[in-house]
Motif scaffolding. Structure first.
Motif, PDB file in Angstrom:
ATOM      1  N   LYS A 175      -7.992  -7.314  -1.405  1.00 34.36           N
ATOM      2  CA  LYS A 175      -7.067  -6.193  -1.341  1.00 34.36           C
ATOM      3  C   LYS A 175      -5.815  -6.509  -2.148  1.00 34.36           C
ATOM      4  CE  LYS A 175      -8.622  -5.033   3.344  1.00 34.36           C
ATOM      5  NZ  LYS A 175      -8.203  -4.851   4.759  1.00 34.36           N
ATOM      6  N   ASN A 176      -5.122  -5.469  -2.571  1.00 36.94           N
ATOM      7  CA  ASN A 176      -3.868  -5.680  -3.289  1.00 36.94           C
ATOM      8  C   ASN A 176      -2.769  -4.803  -2.706  1.00 36.94           C
ATOM      9  OD1 ASN A 176      -5.644  -3.748  -5.214  1.00 36.94           O
ATOM     10  ND2 ASN A 176      -3.508  -3.091  -5.254  1.00 36.94           N
ATOM     11  N   THR A 177      -1.545  -5.337  -2.746  1.00 37.95           N
ATOM     12  CA  THR A 177      -0.362  -4.636  -2.267  1.00 37.95           C
ATOM     13  C   THR A 177       0.757  -4.847  -3.269  1.00 37.95           C
ATOM     14  OG1 THR A 177      -1.011  -5.045   0.032  1.00 37.95           O
ATOM     15  CG2 THR A 177       1.270  -4.377  -0.359  1.00 37.95           C
ATOM     16  N   GLY A 236      -6.356 -11.060   1.364  1.00 31.44           N
ATOM     17  CA  GLY A 236      -7.643 -10.780   1.997  1.00 31.44           C
ATOM     18  C   GLY A 236      -8.822 -11.295   1.196  1.00 31.44           C
TER      19      GLY A 236
END
Length: 295
Positions: free
Chosen positions: A252-254, A264
């Motif tokens: 996942k990326n934020t 993650g």
């Protein structure tokens, strides 16, 4: 769990300076890679009794341990001794584990499969193979067993971990020792050829280094692409508003504080992925393209 000659280096637990990171393989059939797991450990240092290993004469493995293909007791290569592996058959079953206090050498043009529940390298482990990469590694270490293992530090490391160090399951542990692995021919070409490296401070995006940018020709006009050849640029100041750059599948990326964070991860291969499908029509064969990233 299997390790090739090259893979061995990535399956080690280093007990050297304070903390150690244990990297263990995944169970057979699992797609999950285990990440580095830190454990509190005492400081380990190279063994004083190995100071003359560089000039020591290496004795054949079979001259000390014979031709037995299966050994239930732990095999110990004594500190100050150098052993060169010459066992004539595969696999070699070391069910009690292997404690390399001195030096163990796997010479070039030698092939073997070793099955063992643990390897402790308090001295030196050296492997050399210049054979072409053909999918059949010269040396294969197959980690076996399901129980936890331990080893006892010696000489100037004696008493570390309270006298007995736990390695966990299926571990290759480097405790103050040294592992040297050369698993490719000397003339093997690199996978990636760098066109150029610019070590100067990061420039303003709108004022590129002209001395560098002149090496990369702009694309021909009329292709519906940026005339300056800048196909993608993002500083994430408005969050993850661009679909071209994202975490690879499985992670996942934020976007926070003008940066993109990947989290993650379930595999060591997970990272950022730039999807070229958005501007693939702008890329031509035979041209050089410049990619700059601020980390």
């Amino acid at each position: 769990m299997k390790f090739s000659l090259l893979g061995l280096a990535a399956a080690t637990s280093f007990l050297h300076r304070g903390k150690c990171g244990t990297i263990r393989g995944s169970p057979k059939g699992s797609s999950r890679d285990r990440s580095v797991m830190e454990m509190e450990m005492d400081t380990f240092s190279p063994l004083n009794c190995n100071q003359d290993l560089g000039t020591a004469t290496c004795s054949p493995w079979t001259s000390l341990f014979g031709n037995a293909q299966s050994m239930t007791d732990r095999i110990v290569i004594q500190c100050g001794e150098c052993i060169v592996m010459d066992f004539p058959e595969s696999p070699l079953l070391l069910d009690g584990g292997l404690d390399i206090q001195g030096k163990l050498v796997f010479p070039d043009d030698y092939e073997i499969v070793i099955r063992t529940p643990m390897i402790a390298v308090q001295g030196e482990l050296q492997m050399l193979s210049t054979k072409p990469v053909d999918g059949n590694p010269a040396v294969r270490i197959v980690m076996t067993g399901g129980g936890d293992n331990t080893f006892r530090p010696i000489a100037n490391n004696e008493g570390k971990c309270g006298g007995e160090c736990s390695t966990g399951k299926k571990a290759i542990v480097v405790a103050g020792g040294r592992v040297e692995i050369k698993g490719l021919p000397q003339a093997t070409p690199a996978w990636l050829k760098l066109h150029d490296v610019d070590r100067r401070p990061r420039p303003n995006e709108d004022v590129p280094h002209q001395s560098k940018i002149n090496q990369y020709l702009p694309p021909p006009t009329g292709m519906g692409c940026d005339a300056a050849g800048r196909y993608f640029s993002a500083d994430f100041s408005n969050g993850c508003e661009r679909d071209e750059l994202a975490a690879s599948p499985g992670a996942k990326n934020t976007c926070t504080a003008s940066a993109l964070k990947v989290h993650g991860r379930t595999s060591t291969t997970h990272g950022l992925q730039l999807d070229l499908k958005y501007f693939r029509h702008c890329i031509e064969a035979g041209r050089d393209y410049l990619l700059t990233v601020a980390v």
